[in-house]
Design an enzyme around this catalytic site. Structure first.
Site, PDB file in Angstrom:
ATOM      1  N   GLU A   1       0.826  -1.201   0.000  1.00 19.65           N
ATOM      2  CA  GLU A   1       0.000   0.000   0.000  1.00 19.65           C
ATOM      3  C   GLU A   1       0.868   1.263   0.000  1.00 19.65           C
ATOM      4  O   GLU A   1       0.563   2.243  -0.688  1.00 19.65           O
ATOM      5  CB  GLU A   1      -0.909  -0.010   1.240  1.00 19.65           C
ATOM      6  CG  GLU A   1      -2.128   0.858   1.116  1.00 19.65           C
ATOM      7  CD  GLU A   1      -3.115   0.566   2.231  1.00 19.65           C
ATOM      8  OE1 GLU A   1      -4.089  -0.161   1.979  1.00 19.65           O
ATOM      9  OE2 GLU A   1      -2.907   1.038   3.361  1.00 19.65           O
TER      10      GLU A   1
ATOM     11  N   GLU B   1       2.154   1.671  -3.406  1.00 21.36           N
ATOM     12  CA  GLU B   1       1.059   2.131  -4.286  1.00 21.36           C
ATOM     13  C   GLU B   1       0.820   3.631  -4.077  1.00 21.36           C
ATOM     14  O   GLU B   1       0.639   4.385  -5.039  1.00 21.36           O
ATOM     15  CB  GLU B   1      -0.216   1.331  -3.977  1.00 21.36           C
ATOM     16  CG  GLU B   1      -1.369   1.646  -4.903  1.00 21.36           C
ATOM     17  CD  GLU B   1      -2.657   0.895  -4.527  1.00 21.36           C
ATOM     18  OE1 GLU B   1      -2.634   0.074  -3.587  1.00 21.36           O
ATOM     19  OE2 GLU B   1      -3.694   1.160  -5.174  1.00 21.36           O
TER      20      GLU B   1
ATOM     21  N   CYS C   1      -8.472  -2.008   4.005  1.00 23.92           N
ATOM     22  CA  CYS C   1      -8.315  -3.141   4.930  1.00 23.92           C
ATOM     23  C   CYS C   1      -9.612  -3.562   5.596  1.00 23.92           C
ATOM     24  O   CYS C   1      -9.709  -4.656   6.130  1.00 23.92           O
ATOM     25  CB  CYS C   1      -7.385  -2.788   6.078  1.00 23.92           C
ATOM     26  SG  CYS C   1      -5.839  -2.151   5.566  1.00 23.92           S
TER      27      CYS C   1
ATOM     28  N   SER D   1      -7.277   1.732  -2.480  1.00 22.69           N
ATOM     29  CA  SER D   1      -6.079   0.947  -2.747  1.00 22.69           C
ATOM     30  C   SER D   1      -6.522  -0.407  -3.290  1.00 22.69           C
ATOM     31  O   SER D   1      -7.544  -0.955  -2.858  1.00 22.69           O
ATOM     32  CB  SER D   1      -5.298   0.755  -1.451  1.00 22.69           C
ATOM     33  OG  SER D   1      -4.396  -0.313  -1.589  1.00 22.69           O
TER      34      SER D   1
ATOM     35  N   LYS E   1     -15.312  -9.779   8.257  1.00 22.09           N
ATOM     36  CA  LYS E   1     -14.253 -10.621   7.682  1.00 22.09           C
ATOM     37  C   LYS E   1     -14.826 -11.933   7.160  1.00 22.09           C
ATOM     38  O   LYS E   1     -14.268 -12.550   6.265  1.00 22.09           O
ATOM     39  CB  LYS E   1     -13.168 -10.900   8.724  1.00 22.09           C
ATOM     40  CG  LYS E   1     -12.325  -9.691   9.063  1.00 22.09           C
ATOM     41  CD  LYS E   1     -11.300  -9.393   7.979  1.00 22.09           C
ATOM     42  CE  LYS E   1     -10.585  -8.091   8.229  1.00 22.09           C
ATOM     43  NZ  LYS E   1      -9.873  -7.607   7.042  1.00 22.09           N
TER      44      LYS E   1
ATOM     45  N   GLU F   1     -15.986 -10.987   3.808  1.00 18.57           N
ATOM     46  CA  GLU F   1     -14.823 -10.746   2.945  1.00 18.57           C
ATOM     47  C   GLU F   1     -14.210 -12.063   2.464  1.00 18.57           C
ATOM     48  O   GLU F   1     -13.890 -12.208   1.276  1.00 18.57           O
ATOM     49  CB  GLU F   1     -13.769  -9.955   3.717  1.00 18.57           C
ATOM     50  CG  GLU F   1     -12.505  -9.698   2.923  1.00 18.57           C
ATOM     51  CD  GLU F   1     -11.438  -8.995   3.755  1.00 18.57           C
ATOM     52  OE1 GLU F   1     -11.000  -7.916   3.358  1.00 18.57           O
ATOM     53  OE2 GLU F   1     -11.035  -9.541   4.800  1.00 18.57           O
TER      54      GLU F   1
ATOM     55  N   GLU G   1     -13.845 -12.468  -5.273  1.00 20.70           N
ATOM     56  CA  GLU G   1     -12.542 -11.903  -5.670  1.00 20.70           C
ATOM     57  C   GLU G   1     -11.385 -12.473  -4.852  1.00 20.70           C
ATOM     58  O   GLU G   1     -10.224 -12.313  -5.229  1.00 20.70           O
ATOM     59  CB  GLU G   1     -12.537 -10.373  -5.454  1.00 20.70           C
ATOM     60  CG  GLU G   1     -13.564  -9.589  -6.260  1.00 20.70           C
ATOM     61  CD  GLU G   1     -14.907  -9.474  -5.536  1.00 20.70           C
ATOM     62  OE1 GLU G   1     -15.086 -10.104  -4.468  1.00 20.70           O
ATOM     63  OE2 GLU G   1     -15.774  -8.745  -6.059  1.00 20.70           O
TER      64      GLU G   1
ATOM     65  N   CYS H   1     -10.541  -1.716  14.674  1.00 17.59           N
ATOM     66  CA  CYS H   1     -10.778  -3.151  14.905  1.00 17.59           C
ATOM     67  C   CYS H   1     -10.838  -3.492  16.389  1.00 17.59           C
ATOM     68  O   CYS H   1     -11.448  -4.487  16.773  1.00 17.59           O
ATOM     69  CB  CYS H   1      -9.677  -3.974  14.264  1.00 17.59           C
ATOM     70  SG  CYS H   1      -9.398  -3.550  12.553  1.00 17.59           S
TER      71      CYS H   1
END
Ligand code: FES
Length: 571
Positions: free
Chosen positions: A276, A279, A296, A316, A355, A358, A363, A500
């Site tokens: 990141e 990037e 994230c 990102s 999560k 996710e 993907e 988190c």
């Protein structure tokens, strides 16, 4: 102002409710629908008190204190009223406390015991409803809902989403998504903040403890755990262990119950920073899309897909640390160990319900191999250990497996709002200037303020940063960005307020001090480490030398980067 409570004189500032005043005075009043920092609804009436001159009992959570008021908080009349309210609620409540996920932590159960309330089946009015298990993250059981509305308010006021609301009236009242759609079809972002405020078992995570036990019992599988940054500062609360970092104890506990390897998600947080940070520098120097926004937090990702798809190019392309770690376990480590990645099962221990969503996104796989197979929340980790009779208190500190177990302090602070930005800035400074940042503690991005701003000098470049946590704050930030009111180069957003450490899968606390304590522990872990910059992590350097080449390389993109897509704003 001067008031009298239970016959004793008190003085308070203006602007308090009766409940606020009583809590300041150390006088206990039970509550159900009330939650500090959310709009009082006054709907459950369990907090009723007597006020001189008032014809009826009044809800203390919604009733303003006034000069000269005389209040009584625990008379026979009040106790009878509270008991009746709870008896009406439990008359319509399933009597499955023995197996309910909230047994022993259920606020209704606790109140029933305290008030001596008894089930009165003859008062049962409501029908039974199907359980909504459509979401990979959350289960919604309307049979256990007591219509307190905490979930409605947290979803609307804290997260700015409004995926659920009240429908119908009287005994027919329910909390539902619009048009009674399945939760999975709505704009719910799976953050789990509603679970944390639910007083009963009406909302819970989609449990994966049984599935984990089945995998641990399957011969021929290599079962690998990864532990997220914020789990280690909260799990101890469920075992009465107050060490700053329980990860070493948890590593031992997981090995005792049969995990073959235990890796540290903080390693992948370092890897995220390498990707990141590179990037960001590339975008800054090549005229790329700015501001770059972190990716994230999966609740945040779904939020932007629904509500701000115009900013998807700003995200990102990095996968989250959870997914990067899974991709490296199967794509790099398994091959080095001569293991078939299809026989390696990755179990993530996460502070987060999103999560789970996710990990199931289409993907999140490489060559048809899923990065992560099972996600357990911190609460589920405690249940898993207890199912094996393993008490964290009796475990001995043990080290993570390597090479995916070595991490820096920069990886550790991913668990707090501002942590990803701080970790990225530590590495971006090196990438831009060739020199390490002298003071690694970037205080301007720390703490629980909903939106924080900082301008950081990277040599001649002045990087304008913003950090937001809680999605209502994210909405406000993006709205001001869209209007041109604010300009940034780099933005960190986390879905849960505080980051988190206050994720939807963490142990429930309503106490700000408890969250402050988790925050302190996270920065204490970082401060206590020799290695505090992701780019100094020798295992990360070796991973690039052996496998990935350099950050943002073709191989890195294949395993560690992804893309996102717009979703409908309304059901
Ligand atoms: Fe006050 Fe519900 S807690 S009305």
């Amino acid at each position: 102002m001067n008031v009298e409570i239970n016959g004793a004189p008190y003085q308070f500032d203006n602007g308090l409710t009766i409940l606020d005043a009583c809590r300041k005075a150390g006088i206990d009043i039970p509550t159900l629908c009330h939650l500090k920092n959310l709009t009082p609804s006054g709907s459950c009436r369990i907090c009723v008190v007597e006020v001189d001159g008032a014809r009826t009992l009044v809800p203390s959570c919604a009733y303003p204190l006034s000069e000269g008021m005389k209040v009584r908080t625990n008379t026979e009349r009040i106790r009878d009223a509270r008991k009746l309210i709870v008896e009406l609620l439990i008359a319509n409540h399933p009597q499955d406390c023995l197996s309910c996920s909230r047994s022993l932590t259920c606020e209704l159960q606790k109140l029933a015991q305290e008030l001596g309330a008894e089930p009165r089946p003859q008062w049962k009015e409501r029908r039974t409803y199907p359980v909504d298990a459509s979401s990979p993250s959350l289960v919604r059981d309307s049979n256990k809902c007591i219509i307190c509305g905490r979930c409605v308010r947290v979803c609307e006021e804290v997260q700015g989403i409004g995926a659920i609301d009240f429908t119908k009236r009287g005994f027919q009242t329910m909390v539902l998504p619009a048009f009674n759609e399945d939760l999975a079809s709505t704009t719910c972002v799976n953050c789990g903040q509603c679970i944390k405020v639910c007083p009963t078992g009406a909302l819970s995570e989609s449990f994966a403890v049984r599935e984990t036990i089945d995998v641990l019992n399957t011969k021929g599988k290599t079962v690998v755990a990864q532990i997220a940054p914020a789990v280690r500062v909260a799990l101890g609360e469920l075992f009465g262990v107050d060490e700053d970092n329980v990860a070493p104890l948890l590593v031992d506990a997981l090995r005792r119950i049969g995990f073959d390897y235990v890796f540290d998600t903080n390693f992948a947080a370092d890897l995220t920073i390498m990707e990141e940070g590179s990037e960001l520098v590339h975008r800054l120097t090549s005229g790329g899309v700015l501001p770059m926004i972190t990716s994230c937090s999966p609740g945040w990702i779904k939020f932007i897909e629904h509500f701000f798809p115009q900013y998807l190019p700003n995200l990102s392309s990095c996968k989250s640390p959870q997914q990067m770690q899974g991709a490296m376990i199967k794509g790099y480590w398994a091959k080095r160990m001569n293991l078939d990645p299809r026989q390696v099962h990755v179990v993530s221990l996460m502070p987060c319900t999103a999560k789970k969503f996710e990990a199931q996104r289409p993907e999140m796989e490489v060559d048809g191999i899923r990065d992560v197979d099972i996600v357990l929340t911190t609460r589920e980790v405690a249940r898993l250990l207890k199912a094996y009779d393993v008490d964290l208190k009796t475990c001995r500190p043990a080290a993570f497996d390597h090479p995916l177990g070595e991490a820096s302090g920069a990886g550790a602070i991913f668990g707090a709002t501002g942590g990803v930005a701080e970790a990225a800035l530590r590495t971006a400074h090196k990438l831009v200037t060739g020199r390490d940042l002298e003071n690694l503690d970037i205080e301007a991005v720390r703490g629980f303020t909903g939106v924080k701003e900082a301008t950081i000098a990277l040599g001649d470049l002045r990087l304008r940063c913003a950090v937001a946590s809680g999605l209502a704050n994210a909405r406000q930030l993006l709205t001001s960005l869209g209007s041109g009111e604010r300009k940034y180069d780099f933005i960190e957003i986390m879905a849960c307020p505080g980051g988190c450490l206050n994720g939807g899968g963490q142990p429930t606390v309503f106490d700000v001090d408890a969250l402050q304590e988790r925050l302190r522990k996270i920065y204490a872990i970082d401060a206590g480490m020799q290695l505090r910059r992701s780019h100094d992590n020798p295992s990360i350097q070796k991973l690039y030398a052996d496998f990935l080449g350099k950050p943002n390389s073709e191989t890195a993109h294949r395993f560690l980067h992804t893309h996102y897509h717009p979703r409908p704003e309304k059901v």
